[in-house]
Design a protein around this motif. Structure first.
Motif, PDB file in Angstrom:
ATOM      1  N   GLU A  24      27.483  39.748  40.588  1.00 16.00           N
ATOM      2  CA  GLU A  24      27.632  39.107  41.890  1.00 16.00           C
ATOM      3  C   GLU A  24      27.173  37.649  41.818  1.00 16.00           C
ATOM      4  N   ALA A  25      26.035  37.457  41.169  1.00 17.40           N
ATOM      5  CA  ALA A  25      25.493  36.103  41.038  1.00 17.40           C
ATOM      6  C   ALA A  25      26.448  35.207  40.254  1.00 17.40           C
ATOM      7  N   ASP A  26      27.172  35.803  39.339  1.00 14.60           N
ATOM      8  CA  ASP A  26      28.123  35.036  38.539  1.00 14.60           C
ATOM      9  C   ASP A  26      29.475  34.902  39.240  1.00 14.60           C
ATOM     10  N   GLY A  27      29.545  35.449  40.443  1.00 15.99           N
ATOM     11  CA  GLY A  27      30.769  35.274  41.219  1.00 15.99           C
ATOM     12  C   GLY A  27      31.941  36.128  40.776  1.00 15.99           C
ATOM     13  N   LEU A  28      31.632  37.172  40.055  1.00 19.90           N
ATOM     14  CA  LEU A  28      32.705  38.021  39.556  1.00 19.90           C
ATOM     15  C   LEU A  28      33.023  39.170  40.519  1.00 19.90           C
ATOM     16  N   ILE A  29      32.038  39.558  41.273  1.00 22.24           N
ATOM     17  CA  ILE A  29      32.268  40.630  42.251  1.00 22.24           C
ATOM     18  C   ILE A  29      31.661  40.260  43.594  1.00 22.24           C
ATOM     19  N   LYS A  30      32.131  40.957  44.617  1.00 22.00           N
ATOM     20  CA  LYS A  30      31.600  40.724  45.957  1.00 22.00           C
ATOM     21  C   LYS A  30      30.971  42.012  46.457  1.00 22.00           C
ATOM     22  N   ARG A  31      29.835  41.855  47.087  1.00 22.74           N
ATOM     23  CA  ARG A  31      29.102  43.000  47.621  1.00 22.74           C
ATOM     24  C   ARG A  31      29.204  42.972  49.127  1.00 22.74           C
ATOM     25  N   THR A  32      29.683  44.073  49.690  1.00 18.33           N
ATOM     26  CA  THR A  32      29.839  44.150  51.135  1.00 18.33           C
ATOM     27  C   THR A  32      29.012  45.296  51.683  1.00 18.33           C
ATOM     28  N   THR A  60      33.730  44.755  45.239  1.00 15.27           N
ATOM     29  CA  THR A  60      35.101  44.359  44.959  1.00 15.27           C
ATOM     30  C   THR A  60      35.120  43.225  43.961  1.00 15.27           C
ATOM     31  N   LEU A  61      36.170  43.166  43.188  1.00 13.16           N
ATOM     32  CA  LEU A  61      36.342  42.021  42.299  1.00 13.16           C
ATOM     33  C   LEU A  61      36.708  40.796  43.110  1.00 13.16           C
ATOM     34  N   THR A  62      36.120  39.680  42.787  1.00 15.79           N
ATOM     35  CA  THR A  62      36.577  38.416  43.349  1.00 15.79           C
ATOM     36  C   THR A  62      37.791  37.977  42.528  1.00 15.79           C
ATOM     37  N   PRO A  63      38.498  36.950  42.971  1.00 14.53           N
ATOM     38  CA  PRO A  63      39.601  36.418  42.150  1.00 14.53           C
ATOM     39  C   PRO A  63      39.109  36.090  40.735  1.00 14.53           C
ATOM     40  N   GLN A  64      37.940  35.493  40.675  1.00 10.18           N
ATOM     41  CA  GLN A  64      37.298  35.225  39.378  1.00 10.18           C
ATOM     42  C   GLN A  64      37.185  36.489  38.545  1.00 10.18           C
ATOM     43  N   GLU A  70      38.795  39.246  38.909  1.00  9.95           N
ATOM     44  CA  GLU A  70      40.116  39.782  38.575  1.00  9.95           C
ATOM     45  C   GLU A  70      40.724  39.049  37.389  1.00  9.95           C
ATOM     46  N   SER A  71      40.372  37.787  37.280  1.00 14.61           N
ATOM     47  CA  SER A  71      40.956  36.991  36.198  1.00 14.61           C
ATOM     48  C   SER A  71      40.486  37.463  34.825  1.00 14.61           C
ATOM     49  N   ILE A  72      39.480  38.299  34.814  1.00 17.25           N
ATOM     50  CA  ILE A  72      38.982  38.822  33.536  1.00 17.25           C
ATOM     51  C   ILE A  72      39.790  40.039  33.084  1.00 17.25           C
ATOM     52  N   SER A  73      40.598  40.538  33.965  1.00 18.50           N
ATOM     53  CA  SER A  73      41.407  41.722  33.644  1.00 18.50           C
ATOM     54  C   SER A  73      42.062  41.677  32.269  1.00 18.50           C
ATOM     55  N   PRO A  74      42.731  40.587  31.931  1.00 20.09           N
ATOM     56  CA  PRO A  74      43.404  40.552  30.631  1.00 20.09           C
ATOM     57  C   PRO A  74      42.452  40.811  29.475  1.00 20.09           C
TER      58      PRO A  74
END
Lengths: 119, 119
Positions: A66-74, A86-90, A92-96
DNA sequence: CGGTATCCACCTAGATACTG
DNA sequence: CAGTATCTAGGTGGATACCG
């Protein structure tokens, strides 16, 4: 302009890899991201899907991600508590990357005997 | 046919990722493999190219990579000693993974501020 | 040159118990 | 449900010195 040893070292194209390792190098981070790639998940769901990690570990890794902006906590202010990740766009970009890792692992597991656990 | 908790957990497609992490999860392993992707390297060369790792670390990681069949260690019985490390076919097969990691890192470093060091 | 051996400070991660 | 707190064994990795 002289190049210091450190500069030279880092300009050897190591940096992107180092950055990557810092982000997903955590023992369970690829797993967590991988699980979240299939969609938003509750904390308890993640725990179930990654049983080899303790609650503490999951939480810790989630916080770092979360701190690295890779996921969002709700947090849903309901009772009983409900927290979704949830994955942030950031993220998600790691998917590949994960996809490639996954595919390699799959192929490797087919052609080779199980990876020997270290220790 | 009932699925045990453990089975269920591992059948969540986590295994390939776990295998991958075990192989290249080591702090400097991706770096070493990455460096070796450009060809056979001597020990001293690797050390220069990965200065953030101590001799002990490099050696240790090299040994593990060798044990996992990812690299080959060749000792030339000359004086002064000469030791070379090469990727095995197995090791080379990881290239796509490293490549993907590298590319992501590159893109990330462009669009974002430097990754903050954990701790 | 290419390591090893030793010592040690820190960090990691598990177990366990407790909380809002 | 979704954590946090605490304790601790064991692992990690740096520094330093030495070896074939």
């Amino acid at each position: 302009m002289p190049t210091s040893k450190a500069d030279k070292a880092e300009s050897l194209n190591n940096m992107p890899l180092i950055a990557m390792i810092k982000l997903i190098g955590g023992k369970y981070k690829p797993l967590i991201l991988w699980r979240l790639m299939t969609g938003t998940k509750r904390y308890s769901t993640l725990r179930k899907e990654i049983p080899c990690a303790t609650a503490k570990m999951i939480t810790q890794q989630l916080r770092e991600l979360e701190a690295d902006g890779l996921i969002k906590r709700t947090v849903y202010p309901v009772v009983p508590p409900k927290v979704e990740y949830t994955l942030t766009p950031q993220g998600e970009s790691i998917s590949p990357v994960l996809q490639t890792m996954y595919e390699w692992g799959q192929k490797h597991l087919q052609t080779n005997q199980p990876i020997k656990t270290k220790t």
